[in-house]
Write a protein that holds these residues in place. Structure first.
Motif, PDB file in Angstrom:
ATOM      1  N   THR A   9       0.863  -1.185   0.000  1.00 52.46           N
ATOM      2  CA  THR A   9       0.000   0.000   0.000  1.00 52.46           C
ATOM      3  C   THR A   9       0.897   1.232   0.000  1.00 52.46           C
ATOM      4  O   THR A   9       1.928   1.280   0.679  1.00 52.46           O
ATOM      5  N   GLY A  10       0.500   2.229  -0.775  1.00 57.27           N
ATOM      6  CA  GLY A  10       1.241   3.480  -0.815  1.00 57.27           C
ATOM      7  C   GLY A  10       0.400   4.615  -0.265  1.00 57.27           C
ATOM      8  O   GLY A  10      -0.304   4.445   0.735  1.00 57.27           O
ATOM      9  N   ALA A  11       0.448   5.760  -0.924  1.00 56.11           N
ATOM     10  CA  ALA A  11      -0.447   6.856  -0.574  1.00 56.11           C
ATOM     11  C   ALA A  11      -1.880   6.421  -0.859  1.00 56.11           C
ATOM     12  O   ALA A  11      -2.119   5.387  -1.500  1.00 56.11           O
ATOM     13  N   GLU A  12      -2.846   7.173  -0.402  1.00 58.83           N
ATOM     14  CA  GLU A  12      -4.255   6.800  -0.561  1.00 58.83           C
ATOM     15  C   GLU A  12      -4.567   6.459  -2.015  1.00 58.83           C
ATOM     16  O   GLU A  12      -4.293   7.239  -2.921  1.00 58.83           O
ATOM     17  N   ASN A  13      -5.112   5.239  -2.213  1.00 56.53           N
ATOM     18  CA  ASN A  13      -5.492   4.730  -3.532  1.00 56.53           C
ATOM     19  C   ASN A  13      -4.305   4.535  -4.477  1.00 56.53           C
ATOM     20  O   ASN A  13      -4.470   4.511  -5.699  1.00 56.53           O
ATOM     21  N   THR A  44      -8.431  -3.294  -2.194  1.00 53.33           N
ATOM     22  CA  THR A  44      -8.814  -1.904  -2.474  1.00 53.33           C
ATOM     23  C   THR A  44      -9.257  -1.188  -1.205  1.00 53.33           C
ATOM     24  O   THR A  44      -9.062   0.023  -1.075  1.00 53.33           O
ATOM     25  N   PHE A  45      -9.819  -1.918  -0.240  1.00 55.19           N
ATOM     26  CA  PHE A  45     -10.183  -1.321   1.052  1.00 55.19           C
ATOM     27  C   PHE A  45      -8.945  -0.736   1.728  1.00 55.19           C
ATOM     28  O   PHE A  45      -8.948   0.408   2.201  1.00 55.19           O
ATOM     29  N   PHE A  46      -7.854  -1.523   1.766  1.00 53.87           N
ATOM     30  CA  PHE A  46      -6.618  -1.022   2.379  1.00 53.87           C
ATOM     31  C   PHE A  46      -6.036   0.138   1.577  1.00 53.87           C
ATOM     32  O   PHE A  46      -5.452   1.065   2.145  1.00 53.87           O
ATOM     33  N   LEU A  47      -6.196   0.108   0.248  1.00 53.62           N
ATOM     34  CA  LEU A  47      -5.690   1.200  -0.573  1.00 53.62           C
ATOM     35  C   LEU A  47      -6.466   2.490  -0.318  1.00 53.62           C
ATOM     36  O   LEU A  47      -5.884   3.579  -0.297  1.00 53.62           O
ATOM     37  N   HIS A  48      -7.778   2.379  -0.137  1.00 52.34           N
ATOM     38  CA  HIS A  48      -8.580   3.561   0.184  1.00 52.34           C
ATOM     39  C   HIS A  48      -8.094   4.207   1.480  1.00 52.34           C
ATOM     40  O   HIS A  48      -8.092   5.433   1.621  1.00 52.34           O
ATOM     41  N   GLY A  58      -6.052   7.726  13.213  1.00 53.33           N
ATOM     42  CA  GLY A  58      -6.172   7.542  11.776  1.00 53.33           C
ATOM     43  C   GLY A  58      -4.868   7.202  11.081  1.00 53.33           C
ATOM     44  O   GLY A  58      -4.827   7.116   9.848  1.00 53.33           O
ATOM     45  N   SER A  59      -3.807   6.996  11.833  1.00 55.85           N
ATOM     46  CA  SER A  59      -2.523   6.655  11.231  1.00 55.85           C
ATOM     47  C   SER A  59      -2.571   5.247  10.642  1.00 55.85           C
ATOM     48  O   SER A  59      -3.345   4.393  11.078  1.00 55.85           O
ATOM     49  N   THR A  60      -1.732   5.018   9.641  1.00 58.28           N
ATOM     50  CA  THR A  60      -1.672   3.720   8.976  1.00 58.28           C
ATOM     51  C   THR A  60      -0.219   3.315   8.759  1.00 58.28           C
ATOM     52  O   THR A  60       0.692   4.135   8.852  1.00 58.28           O
ATOM     53  N   ARG A  61      -0.035   2.030   8.472  1.00 61.50           N
ATOM     54  CA  ARG A  61       1.289   1.544   8.075  1.00 61.50           C
ATOM     55  C   ARG A  61       1.151   0.795   6.763  1.00 61.50           C
ATOM     56  O   ARG A  61       0.109   0.201   6.460  1.00 61.50           O
ATOM     57  N   ALA A  62       2.205   0.838   5.970  1.00 62.36           N
ATOM     58  CA  ALA A  62       2.196   0.138   4.688  1.00 62.36           C
ATOM     59  C   ALA A  62       2.218  -1.368   4.914  1.00 62.36           C
ATOM     60  O   ALA A  62       2.891  -1.863   5.825  1.00 62.36           O
ATOM     61  N   ILE A  63       1.448  -2.092   4.101  1.00 63.17           N
ATOM     62  CA  ILE A  63       1.409  -3.554   4.214  1.00 63.17           C
ATOM     63  C   ILE A  63       1.544  -4.180   2.826  1.00 63.17           C
ATOM     64  O   ILE A  63       1.129  -3.589   1.823  1.00 63.17           O
ATOM     65  N   PRO A  64       2.103  -5.404   2.758  1.00 63.19           N
ATOM     66  CA  PRO A  64       2.109  -6.133   1.479  1.00 63.19           C
ATOM     67  C   PRO A  64       0.678  -6.521   1.106  1.00 63.19           C
ATOM     68  O   PRO A  64      -0.129  -6.866   1.973  1.00 63.19           O
ATOM     69  N   LEU A  65       0.392  -6.471  -0.180  1.00 64.57           N
ATOM     70  CA  LEU A  65      -0.956  -6.770  -0.664  1.00 64.57           C
ATOM     71  C   LEU A  65      -1.015  -8.151  -1.318  1.00 64.57           C
ATOM     72  O   LEU A  65      -0.010  -8.749  -1.659  1.00 64.57           O
TER      73      LEU A  65
END
Length: 345
Positions: A9-13, A44-48, A58-65
Motif C-alpha cells: 500500500t502506498g499513498a491513498e489509492n 482496495t479497502f486497504f488502498l482507500h 487515523g494513522s496507517t502503516r504500509a502492508i504487502p498486498l
C-alpha cells in the motif's frame, strides 16, 4: 542478497512496488514463486485507507498486498513432507503464523516469491493439477468464500435461489449452487455485462435490478407464495446477498415468503433505511457467512474439474509489469469484474 519485487500500500489509492529481500525458507518452510494473484475488494479497502490502520488518530502503516496467489514451489525445507520443487500450489492466506497474508501480516501474495511458513499439505498449502492455468487457480480463495456462503445456505436441489451481486463471489455462489444440483438460480445485478457472465456460467435467469421490479420478476420466475400474514410474496426460498447495498437487503425483506432465508456474504454498508421489522412478516432467517472455515482446499479439486467455467469469471489478466494498471482497474467502479495479475514465466 537475493531480492524480489513486492507490492505494498502506498499513498491513498496508490500502490508502491519496492525491492525487498527474497525470503529464505527454513527446514519447515517452502518457497513459492508466484505465477498469478487476484485482486480482491479487501486490497482496495486497504488502498482507500492508505494502509493498515494502527491507531485512533487515523494513522496507517504500509502492508504487502495480495491474498489470492497461485504459484510454483521452488524450494522446500528438509522437514517438509508431501511437497516437491515444481509442484503447482494454492495457499491458505489465513494459515501463516506471522499474520494473514496480504491483510496486515508480514507476507503478501502480490510478491514475486511467497514464503509458506510451517508448510503442511491440507492446512496452509494444496497442490493442484498441471492442466489448470495459474490465473484460474488464483480464484481458489474467493471461490472458497463463495462455497462457504452456499454451504451456510444449506440449499437443496428443490430450492429456488436468487443471488444479488454478479461479482466474483456472487457468480462463484451461482456456480456452486448449480453444481450442488439446485433447481433454479437467479442472479440480480445492475450491470448488463455481469448478467451476461452470470448466464454463461450457468444461472437459469437474471434480473437487472436497475430496470426491473425484483419482487415481480422473482414471482414470475419462482411462483407466488405468501408471508406469515398471508400477503403475496415471491416463491424464492433463499436470498444470497453478495452485493452489500442496503437496497439489496431491503429487496429481500420486501420479497421474502414465510420462512425464507437470507445469507449475507458481502460486507454491509451501514444504513438506517432497512426495515428490519419487515423480517417479522416472513420470519426471515438471517444467516451470516464469513470466510472459509473448512472450504479453502475443499474447493480445489472442483475448481480444477470445472476450470473452463470458473475461467469466465476473470475479466482482466494484467502482467505484473503493469501492476499499477491492474490496481487502477480494480479501484474504478464498474471497470472490471475480476482482475488477476500474472507473473512472467
Amino acid at each position: 542478497m537475493r531480492t524480489m519485487k513486492s507490492v505494498l500500500t502506498g499513498a491513498e489509492n496508490k500502490i508502491d512496488v519496492v525491492e525487498v529481500e527474497r525470503p529464505t525458507p527454513g527446514p519447515q518452510d517452502a518457497l513459492v514463486r508466484i505465477r498469478a494473484c487476484g485482486i480482491c475488494g479487501t486490497d482496495t479497502f486497504f488502498l482507500h485507507l492508505g494502509g493498515m490502520p494502527t491507531g485512533a488518530d487515523g494513522s496507517t502503516r504500509a502492508i504487502p498486498l495480495g491474498h489470492e496467489p497461485a504459484g510454483e514451489v521452488v524450494e522446500v525445507g528438509a522437514r517438509v513432507t508431501g511437497l516437491a520443487v515444481g509442484d503447482r500450489v494454492v495457499v491458505n492466506p489465513q494459515g501463516a503464523p506471522s499474520g494473514i497474508i496480504g491483510c496486515g501480516g508480514d507476507l503478501g501474495g502480490m510478491d514475486e516469491y511467497l514464503l509458506i511458513q510451517d508448510a503442511e499439505i491440507g492446512r496452509n498449502v494444496a497442490v493442484f493439477p498441471d492442466d489448470v492455468p495459474f490465473d484460474v487457480a488464483a480464484l481458489n480463495e474467493p471461490m472458497a468464500v463463495a462455497r462457504h456462503c452456499v454451504n451456510r445456505s444449506e440449499a437443496k436441489p428443490s430450492d429456488k435461489v436468487v443471488v444479488f451481486g454478479a461479482g466474483p463471489i456472487g457468480l462463484g455462489a451461482a456456480i456452486w449452487l448449480k453444481l450442488r444440483g439446485v433447481e433454479h438460480v437467479v442472479v440480480a445485478d445492475v450491470i448488463p455485462e455481469r448478467l451476461e457472465t452470470a448466464l454463461s456460467v450457468g444461472a437459469d435467469a437474471v434480473i437487472n435490478s436497475a430496470t426491473e421490479d425484483v419482487t415481480e420478476r422473482l414471482t414470475e420466475l419462482h411462483g407466488q407464495a405468501a408471508n406469515a400474514l398471508g400477503q403475496p410474496r415471491a416463491g424464492t426460498d433463499i436470498y444470497i446477498d453478495a452485493a452489500g447495498a442496503p437496497a439489496v437487503f431491503q429487496a429481500a425483506v420486501d420479497s421474502a415468503k414465510w420462512k425464507a432465508k437470507l445469507v449475507m456474504v458481502a460486507v454491509q454498508k451501514k444504513s438506517d433505511a432497512i426495515d428490519l421489522g419487515g423480517m417479522l412478516r416472513s420470519e426471515l432467517t438471517l444467516i451470516a457467512s464469513q470466510g472459509y472455515p473448512t472450504e479453502i482446499f475443499e474447493v480445489t479439486p472442483e475448481l480444477a474439474a470445472h476450470k473452463d467455467r470458473f475461467a469466465r469469471l476473470i475479466s482482466h489478466r494484467v502482467p505484473f509489469s503493469e501492476v499499477d494498471r491492474a490496481f487502477e482497474l480494480a479501484l474504478t467502479p464498474g471497470a472490471a469484474e475480476k482482475v488477476v495479475v500474472t507473473f512472467d514465466e
